[in-house]
Design a protein around this motif. Structure first.
Motif, short mmCIF file in Angstrom:
data_model
loop_
_atom_site.label_atom_id
_atom_site.label_comp_id
_atom_site.label_asym_id
_atom_site.label_seq_id
_atom_site.Cartn_x
_atom_site.Cartn_y
_atom_site.Cartn_z
N GLU A 224 -151.39 -85.61 82.34
CA GLU A 224 -150.16 -85.83 82.04
C GLU A 224 -149.21 -87.40 82.21
O GLU A 224 -148.47 -87.77 81.40
N ALA A 225 -149.27 -87.40 83.44
CA ALA A 225 -148.45 -88.52 84.03
C ALA A 225 -148.82 -89.92 83.50
O ALA A 225 -149.97 -90.08 83.02
N PRO A 226 -147.94 -90.52 83.28
CA PRO A 226 -148.26 -91.77 82.74
C PRO A 226 -148.69 -92.98 83.62
O PRO A 226 -149.07 -94.27 83.17
N TRP A 227 -148.90 -92.70 84.74
CA TRP A 227 -149.39 -93.66 85.80
C TRP A 227 -150.34 -92.96 86.72
O TRP A 227 -150.46 -91.57 86.91
N CYS A 228 -151.55 -93.76 87.03
CA CYS A 228 -152.45 -93.02 87.98
C CYS A 228 -152.05 -93.12 89.47
O CYS A 228 -150.90 -93.76 89.98
N ALA A 229 -152.35 -92.35 90.23
CA ALA A 229 -152.21 -92.09 91.84
C ALA A 229 -151.85 -93.23 92.63
O ALA A 229 -151.07 -93.41 93.26
N ALA A 230 -153.14 -94.22 92.33
CA ALA A 230 -152.91 -95.52 93.10
C ALA A 230 -151.86 -96.16 92.66
O ALA A 230 -151.38 -96.82 93.70
N CYS A 231 -151.66 -96.47 91.44
CA CYS A 231 -150.53 -97.33 91.07
C CYS A 231 -149.17 -96.79 91.45
O CYS A 231 -148.23 -97.47 92.05
N PHE A 232 -149.04 -95.63 91.30
CA PHE A 232 -147.84 -94.75 91.74
C PHE A 232 -147.60 -94.90 93.28
O PHE A 232 -146.28 -95.37 93.74
N ALA A 233 -148.43 -94.82 94.00
CA ALA A 233 -148.34 -94.95 95.56
C ALA A 233 -148.08 -96.43 95.99
O ALA A 233 -147.41 -96.69 96.87
N GLY A 234 -148.59 -97.41 95.10
CA GLY A 234 -148.33 -98.44 95.45
C GLY A 234 -147.12 -99.18 95.12
O GLY A 234 -146.82 -100.50 95.15
N LEU A 235 -146.17 -98.63 94.25
CA LEU A 235 -145.23 -99.08 94.03
C LEU A 235 -144.09 -99.34 95.00
O LEU A 235 -144.10 -98.72 96.06
N PRO A 236 -143.07 -100.20 94.97
CA PRO A 236 -142.18 -100.65 95.92
C PRO A 236 -141.12 -99.38 96.08
O PRO A 236 -139.98 -99.81 95.86
N TRP A 237 -141.58 -98.44 96.59
CA TRP A 237 -140.58 -97.38 96.73
C TRP A 237 -139.54 -97.69 97.73
O TRP A 237 -139.85 -98.42 99.07
N ASN A 238 -138.35 -97.25 97.64
CA ASN A 238 -137.15 -97.87 98.71
C ASN A 238 -136.98 -96.78 99.78
O ASN A 238 -136.11 -95.85 99.88
N ARG A 239 -137.91 -97.09 100.70
CA ARG A 239 -138.09 -95.94 101.72
C ARG A 239 -138.44 -96.74 103.05
O ARG A 239 -139.54 -97.24 102.86
N PRO A 240 -137.78 -96.43 104.24
CA PRO A 240 -136.58 -95.73 104.17
C PRO A 240 -135.27 -96.73 103.64
O PRO A 240 -135.63 -97.80 103.81
N ALA A 241 -134.29 -95.93 103.52
CA ALA A 241 -133.09 -96.79 102.85
C ALA A 241 -132.10 -95.87 103.45
O ALA A 241 -131.87 -95.02 103.76
N CYS A 242 -130.57 -96.89 103.54
CA CYS A 242 -129.54 -96.32 104.05
C CYS A 242 -129.16 -95.24 103.25
O CYS A 242 -129.00 -95.39 101.86
N ASP A 243 -128.55 -94.07 103.68
CA ASP A 243 -128.03 -92.86 102.90
C ASP A 243 -126.84 -93.20 102.22
O ASP A 243 -126.58 -92.65 100.96
N GLY A 244 -126.34 -94.09 102.59
CA GLY A 244 -124.91 -94.64 101.99
C GLY A 244 -124.69 -95.53 100.83
O GLY A 244 -124.24 -95.04 99.96
N CYS A 245 -125.59 -96.47 101.25
CA CYS A 245 -125.56 -97.59 100.05
C CYS A 245 -126.87 -97.94 99.69
O CYS A 245 -126.95 -98.91 98.75
N GLY A 246 -127.90 -97.22 100.08
CA GLY A 246 -129.21 -97.47 99.57
C GLY A 246 -129.77 -98.59 100.09
O GLY A 246 -130.87 -99.32 99.34
N GLU A 247 -129.30 -99.43 100.87
CA GLU A 247 -129.86 -100.60 101.22
C GLU A 247 -131.16 -100.40 102.10
O GLU A 247 -131.33 -99.53 102.81
N PRO A 248 -132.45 -101.07 101.86
CA PRO A 248 -133.58 -101.10 102.23
C PRO A 248 -133.33 -101.10 103.96
O PRO A 248 -132.82 -102.11 104.42
N GLN A 249 -134.10 -100.33 104.60
CA GLN A 249 -133.89 -100.29 106.24
C GLN A 249 -135.16 -100.40 106.83
O GLN A 249 -136.29 -100.03 106.35
N PRO A 250 -135.22 -100.82 108.04
CA PRO A 250 -136.60 -100.86 108.89
C PRO A 250 -137.14 -99.41 109.17
O PRO A 250 -136.13 -98.50 109.21
N SER A 251 -138.35 -99.13 109.55
CA SER A 251 -138.69 -97.75 109.63
C SER A 251 -138.10 -97.30 110.75
O SER A 251 -138.13 -95.79 110.77
N THR A 252 -137.62 -97.66 111.72
CA THR A 252 -136.99 -97.34 113.05
C THR A 252 -135.47 -96.79 112.64
O THR A 252 -134.98 -96.16 113.46
#
Length: 233
Positions: free
Chosen positions: A26-54
């Motif tokens: 039922e999902a409108p996207w395939c698993a590969a496209c969904f995984a390849g989207l630019p997810w904002n992770r990790p991000a600052c919990d306060g302001c949502g600013e993208p952060q380095p993995s460290t």
């Protein structure tokens, strides 16, 4: 997937909205496209600013020095690549297909606790003149549908001043530009989520958070579909 606009499924029956591959469910996207989207992770919990993995799990230095007026930001995607294209079609072409997809991505990207958290939603308002010129208020469009999905009321804020464009302004200039720009009727519930399509520096959502606190909200979260990475501003 529950809640996806029915016409979106009819427009592309059985096909991924990104690559047009056949879909088994039922999902409108395939698993590969969904995984390849630019997810904002990790991000600052306060302001949502993208952060380095460290820095995963930590608030950024800016939020530690000067916490934003809202308590936290929930912004699941980064404003780049496919997401930027969707937002532009939604915002400037009033594409309901793009808007429905962005709404579904926002819902999917929220943490499990988020949908039950707000007691009301508040959309970032356009000034009436700007809304007439554009003929479309993207934050209000998203917020109305999000409120129905969450089963909570939508409270209308007003833009008191037709502020100059934020484009090209730095964080401090944006804050000054938006000072006392919004009004919200008194009597807000204790917990509100502020909704916009894109979060750039957070100045607009901060100004709205200040107005909401003056109207009685004790806690305010900033919700947006996408966050503009610092190097793209």
């Amino acid at each position: 997937m529950h809640g996806v606009d029915g016409w979106l499924r009819r427009a592309l029956p059985g096909r991924c909205v990104f690559c047009l591959a056949s879909l088994p469910g039922e999902a409108p996207w395939c698993a590969a496209c969904f995984a390849g989207l630019p997810w904002n992770r990790p991000a600052c919990d306060g302001c949502g600013e993208p952060q380095p993995s460290t820095q995963a799990g930590f608030r950024c230095g800016r939020c530690l020095r000067r916490p934003p007026a809202f308590d936290r930001a929930r912004v699941p995607l980064r404003y780049t690549n496919e997401v930027a294209g969707l937002v532009q079609r939604f915002k400037f072409e009033a594409s309901p297909r793009a808007g429905s997809l962005l709404l579904e991505l926002l819902m999917t990207g929220l943490t499990p606790d988020a949908p039950a958290w707000p007691e009301a939603l508040v959309a970032v308002p356009l000034h009436p003149r700007r809304a007439r010129e554009r003929g479309f208020d993207q934050a209000l469009w998203l917020s109305r549908r999000l409120a129905r999905r969450l089963g909570c009321p939508l409270v209308r804020a007003v833009r008191l001043r037709d502020t100059p464009s934020q484009r090209g302004l730095d964080r401090g200039e944006r804050r000054s530009n938006l000072r006392a720009a919004f009004g919200v009727s008194a009597g807000l519930p204790g917990r509100v989520a502020l909704v916009d399509d894109v979060m750039t520096t957070g100045a607009t959502l901060e100004a709205l958070a200040v107005a909401c606190r003056r109207a009685g909200a004790r806690e305010a979260e900033a919700w947006a579909v996408a966050r503009t990475p610092l190097h793209d501003r």
